[in-house]
Design a protein around this motif. Sequence first.
Motif, PDB file in Angstrom:
ATOM      1  N   LYS A 204       0.863  -1.176   0.000  1.00 37.69           N
ATOM      2  CA  LYS A 204       0.000   0.000   0.000  1.00 37.69           C
ATOM      3  C   LYS A 204       0.901   1.228   0.000  1.00 37.69           C
ATOM      4  O   LYS A 204       1.354   1.684   1.054  1.00 37.69           O
ATOM      5  CB  LYS A 204      -0.926  -0.026   1.214  1.00 37.69           C
ATOM      6  CG  LYS A 204      -1.899  -1.197   1.216  1.00 37.69           C
ATOM      7  CD  LYS A 204      -2.806  -1.172   2.429  1.00 37.69           C
ATOM      8  CE  LYS A 204      -3.785  -2.343   2.404  1.00 37.69           C
ATOM      9  NZ  LYS A 204      -4.670  -2.355   3.588  1.00 37.69           N
ATOM     10  N   THR A 205       1.191   1.715  -1.179  1.00 38.31           N
ATOM     11  CA  THR A 205       2.131   2.821  -1.314  1.00 38.31           C
ATOM     12  C   THR A 205       1.402   4.140  -1.487  1.00 38.31           C
ATOM     13  O   THR A 205       0.246   4.184  -1.912  1.00 38.31           O
ATOM     14  CB  THR A 205       3.068   2.602  -2.515  1.00 38.31           C
ATOM     15  OG1 THR A 205       2.284   2.565  -3.725  1.00 38.31           O
ATOM     16  CG2 THR A 205       3.827   1.289  -2.376  1.00 38.31           C
ATOM     17  N   SER A 206       2.115   5.209  -1.156  1.00 38.40           N
ATOM     18  CA  SER A 206       1.605   6.561  -1.341  1.00 38.40           C
ATOM     19  C   SER A 206       2.798   7.488  -1.496  1.00 38.40           C
ATOM     20  O   SER A 206       3.912   7.150  -1.076  1.00 38.40           O
ATOM     21  CB  SER A 206       0.749   6.981  -0.137  1.00 38.40           C
ATOM     22  OG  SER A 206       1.521   6.937   1.052  1.00 38.40           O
ATOM     23  N   SER A 242       7.213   6.880  -4.050  1.00 40.63           N
ATOM     24  CA  SER A 242       5.953   6.173  -3.841  1.00 40.63           C
ATOM     25  C   SER A 242       6.255   4.869  -3.102  1.00 40.63           C
ATOM     26  O   SER A 242       6.682   3.891  -3.715  1.00 40.63           O
ATOM     27  CB  SER A 242       5.265   5.893  -5.187  1.00 40.63           C
ATOM     28  OG  SER A 242       4.011   5.281  -4.970  1.00 40.63           O
TER      29      SER A 242
END
Length: 360
Positions: A204-206, A242
């Motif tokens: 779950k990247t951001s 990211s």
Amino acid sequence: MQHFRERLKTVFPVSLNDAITTTNLLFCGMVLCMMFERGGVSDRCAPMVFVLVVFLTSRMTEGYLWGLSASIFSVIIVDYAFTEPFYTFDFMTAGYPVTFITMFAVSILTSTVTSRFKNDERLLRETEKERTRANLLRAVSHDLRTPLTAISGAITTVLEQDSLSREQETALLQNAAEESQWLIRMVENLLTVTRVDPEGDALKTSPEAAEEILAGAAGKFRSRYPGYTVRVSAPEELIFISVDATLIEQVLLNLLENAALHGETATEIALSVEAEKKNACIRVEDNGKGLLPEAIPTLFDGIRKRIETEESDHRRHMGLGLSVCRTIVEAHGGSISAQNRPEGGACFTILLPLYREEEP
């Protein structure tokens, strides 16, 4: 019967993405043939163009379904739109059977080769996963046994030996506490590994500012090891990556702890980040004794050749943490490496792709 159905789904899978790919390739083939038609050579070039379309379709889609479908549609399109008499079906035209057979043969052969290639890739990935899992288990088996033995021995000695002084009891309990803290950090690493999918699909990247991740790792390290000086440096312009910030912070914390535990003479550790082309380059450097040159090639494999000396127990901290670091970094599409600094000490380098706004 169930096995036959599963096999049929494998050979002739139905996929929306593959359907879109096939449609796009057929459309591009038609546009290209229309361009040739303006030059008056469509009847000669169209078969070759659509043979290429069939090849690309078979290569870029799963199974045989879409390649064979492209073959059928290609023959129909060539016969109807690009072979005299135009816009009529005449399957008895000279050369039609050869074109039809050629396209089918190209489709079947290409699909077969592609399926085998993808299957080999899948087997290679599974083999690599098993190798990594085996390496981690080997590391865990030793690294759990050693501190547990020390804790058990210390507590047993305190309980059974009435002649121990207060200072001796405190020293034994302090050693047991240190070993238990290391076990806690090791379990954290193991839990981290369970969150990571080697393909990177489960991450779950951001978009995260690399400087903030470095500062977070440095802060946690200072609270655990107050005797070390940690310097964090970054350019004025923010660098975004990211990533799963928690996992990357765990990587940096592992590297900082390795510098403290194995640097021996290390007193200062430097954390830095800079942009290099399409990557963010993060470095963890110390002024300690450096790495053994013979250990560098297998440093991230989770396998250590232990030297049975007084230092062997201390060096148990290496291995699993670095293997976890590599697993996390590679799951993010990056790489990690290690080398000795010319002026002394070790340097660990992490490359992570920069965040791009156009990324989905």
